[in-house]
Structures are given as structure tokens and as C-alpha cells.
Design an enzyme around this catalytic site. Structure first.
Site, PDB file in Angstrom:
ATOM      1  N   SER A 135      67.466  84.425  18.260  1.00  0.00           N
ATOM      2  CA  SER A 135      68.437  83.457  17.770  1.00  0.00           C
ATOM      3  C   SER A 135      68.474  83.615  16.263  1.00  0.00           C
ATOM      4  O   SER A 135      67.532  84.143  15.663  1.00  0.00           O
ATOM      5  CB  SER A 135      67.968  82.044  18.141  1.00  0.00           C
ATOM      6  OG  SER A 135      68.590  81.068  17.334  1.00  0.00           O
ATOM      7  N   TYR A 148      60.593  75.694  18.907  1.00  0.00           N
ATOM      8  CA  TYR A 148      61.545  76.755  19.236  1.00  0.00           C
ATOM      9  C   TYR A 148      61.507  77.826  18.147  1.00  0.00           C
ATOM     10  O   TYR A 148      61.429  79.024  18.440  1.00  0.00           O
ATOM     11  CB  TYR A 148      62.947  76.175  19.371  1.00  0.00           C
ATOM     12  CG  TYR A 148      63.997  77.221  19.668  1.00  0.00           C
ATOM     13  CD1 TYR A 148      64.105  77.792  20.928  1.00  0.00           C
ATOM     14  CD2 TYR A 148      64.888  77.632  18.681  1.00  0.00           C
ATOM     15  CE1 TYR A 148      65.076  78.743  21.206  1.00  0.00           C
ATOM     16  CE2 TYR A 148      65.857  78.581  18.941  1.00  0.00           C
ATOM     17  CZ  TYR A 148      65.943  79.138  20.203  1.00  0.00           C
ATOM     18  OH  TYR A 148      66.905  80.088  20.463  1.00  0.00           O
TER      19      TYR A 148
END
Length: 279
Positions: A135, A148
């Protein structure tokens, strides 16, 4: 066009499903992992010969190795896509130990295990490609996403290191860094901590507006992103990173420029800790 066999984790939704659908439509073969076969009934019916579904929870490292070994035993596997993962929102102190352990086991340890299990097979067959879904949150950090980010920054370091180890064997590795996209990652599968009022007026709870589609949808098109990922397999040498989404690219460049400027300002500090020349 070369026909390839792909092993992709987490094909029931999001990028995994978009990749699998496009690959099957163009005539490639896909071994896709899911936690429930019910999620891919449509693909199994439409592509009985080209699509094979495997039950897998990537937190079970023993089964990860079994699935990889079985895939390579049946045929050459050209591309490994480590895609399974999820987001976890909330301030760091709002997360439980179990939530911390599970996201690390899924996003980080699961990906590491998959790649390590595949490398001996890729090396033995003379090469292949590994694609790791990360990401732009592997470069940029926001409040409310601490664990995350920990998993994505961790897997990026792992892949960048391993890519240098295995390049001599014809194995290319690519980290894909998508920006916000209209997938279940944001609008369905995202997990949220047991929130407290302490952080309501802070940036740590700003994510609640982002998760509500009524406040505007993410700009990224998962189908276009999947197409660019597929195209990358034909690029030589393998691109180390691919940022998908203009918003993600702008944010990443802004953060990297500020980070570089901060490092440049520390030259005298860094030098002050060296032994003097000649000593």
C-alpha cells in the site's frame, strides 16, 4: 501472449478477485486461495479447467507451505501474488493484543511464509515473478493505522532485501503500493478497534469519515489497478515498486521530500558521531 500460471492468495474479493477474473478471461491459469469455497463459486463454474481454488488461512504457516508445494508439484507456477491482508483501524492503545497478533500474522508473517515457501521452487525452475501487495501506507503513515503500517513497512523491507538475494536466479520481485480503491478493503472487510471517547476529537478517529461511502468514494479503480499489475510481469527487470493512484503518488512524493530534507539537515549531527579521520 504467453500463457502463465499464477498462485494468488485472497481471491474472493478486492484486488485478488479483479486479478483472477482478468487473468482467466485472457486465458491464463490461476490457483487462488480463499477461506471459503462459497466465495468463488462463480469462478469455479465458469473456469473449471483454468481455475483451482484452495482453502487457506495465511496465518496457518504449515498449510501455506503445503499449498505452495502442491501447486508447484502439479505444474510450473510463473507468478506468485501475495495479496491476502486487511486493514485495522483505531488508536494503538485501543487495539487488543489479539488484534495486534492477528494482523501481524496475516499481513506480515503470512506474506513472508508464502514467499519463503515459493523461492526454492522458483529457483529450481529457473525463475519467476513474485508480486507483493502492499500500500502507499508502506511509505506514508497516518494516525489510526499504526499496526497496518507496521505490517506494510515490514513486508516492504523484507521484499526489497530478498529481491537482491534472488535476482541472480532469475526471480523478480515487485512491491505494489495502491492508493485508496473501491474495494471491500475499505468498504466491507476493514476491522475497527473498540473505540473510546478519548480519541474522538483527535486525528486517530478521523478514519470513520473515510470508511463511510456517503462521504465520497475512493478514487482508485481496482480493475485498472489489476490490469497494471498484470502488465508489470512483462516488464524486465521487474520494477521494485509500483504506486497505483495519482493521490497515492502525490502523498508519497510529499512525504519522501520532507523526509529527505530532514535527513539532509542532519549531516553535521551524523558526522559528529564518527571517529575523526585517521583514527
Amino acid at each position: 501472449m504467453t500463457t502463465r500460471t499464477w498462485l494468488i492468495t485472497g481471491v474472493n474479493s478486492g484486488f485478488g478477485h479483479a486479478l483472477t477474473t482478468q487473468l482467466l478471461e485472457r486465458g491464463d491459469r490461476v490457483i487462488g486461495t480463499v477461506r471459503s469455497l462459497d466465495k468463488v463459486t462463480d469462478l469455479r463454474k465458469r473456469y473449471p479447467d483454468a481455475f483451482q481454488a484452495k482453502i487457506l488461512d495465511v496465518t496457518d504457516t504449515t498449510v501455506v507451505r503445503v499449498v505452495v508445494d502442491e501447486a508447484f508439484a502439479a505444474d510450473r507456477v510463473d507468478v506468485i501474488v501475495s495479496n491476502a491482508g486487511y486493514g485495522l483501524f483505531g488508536a494503538a492503545e485501543e487495539l487488543t493484543d489479539a488484534q495486534v497478533d492477528h494482523i501481524i500474522a496475516t499481513n506480515l508473517t503470512g506474506s513472508i511464509t508464502l514467499i519463503r515457501a515459493a523461492l526454492p521452487h522458483l529457483r529450481a525452475q529457473g525463475g519467476g515473478r513474485v508480486i507483493q501487495l502492499s500500500s502507499y501506507g508502506g511509505q506514508v503513515a497516518f494516525p489510526d493505522n499504526s499496526l497496518y503500517h507496521a505490517t506494510k513497512w515490514g513486508i516492504e523491507g523484507f521484499v526489497e532485501s530478498v529481491a537482491q538475494e534472488v535476482a541472480p536466479f532469475g526471480i523478480g520481485m515487485t512491491i505494489v503500493e495502491p492508493g485508496g480503491a473501491r474495494t471491500e478493503f475499505r468498504y466491507g472487510s476493514a476491522r475497527v478497534a473498540d473505540l473510546t471517547e478519548l480519541y474522538d476529537a483527535t486525528p486517530a478517529h478521523a478514519f470513520k469519515a473515510m470508511l463511510d461511502p456517503a462521504n465520497g468514494l475512493a478514487p482508485g479503480d481496482p480493475q485498472r489497478m489489476a490490469a497494471r499489475i498484470i502488465e508489470s510481469v512483462d516488464v524486465e527487470p521487474a520494477p521494485m515498486r509500483m504506486i497505483l493512484g495519482s493521490q497515492a503518488l502525490d502523498s508519497t512524493l510529499d512525504v519522501l521530500r520532507r523526509r529527505t530534507a530532514d535527513f539532509e539537515s542532519q549531516r553535521d549531527l551524523a558526522k559528529s558521531t564518527d571517529y575523526p579521520a585517521g583514527e
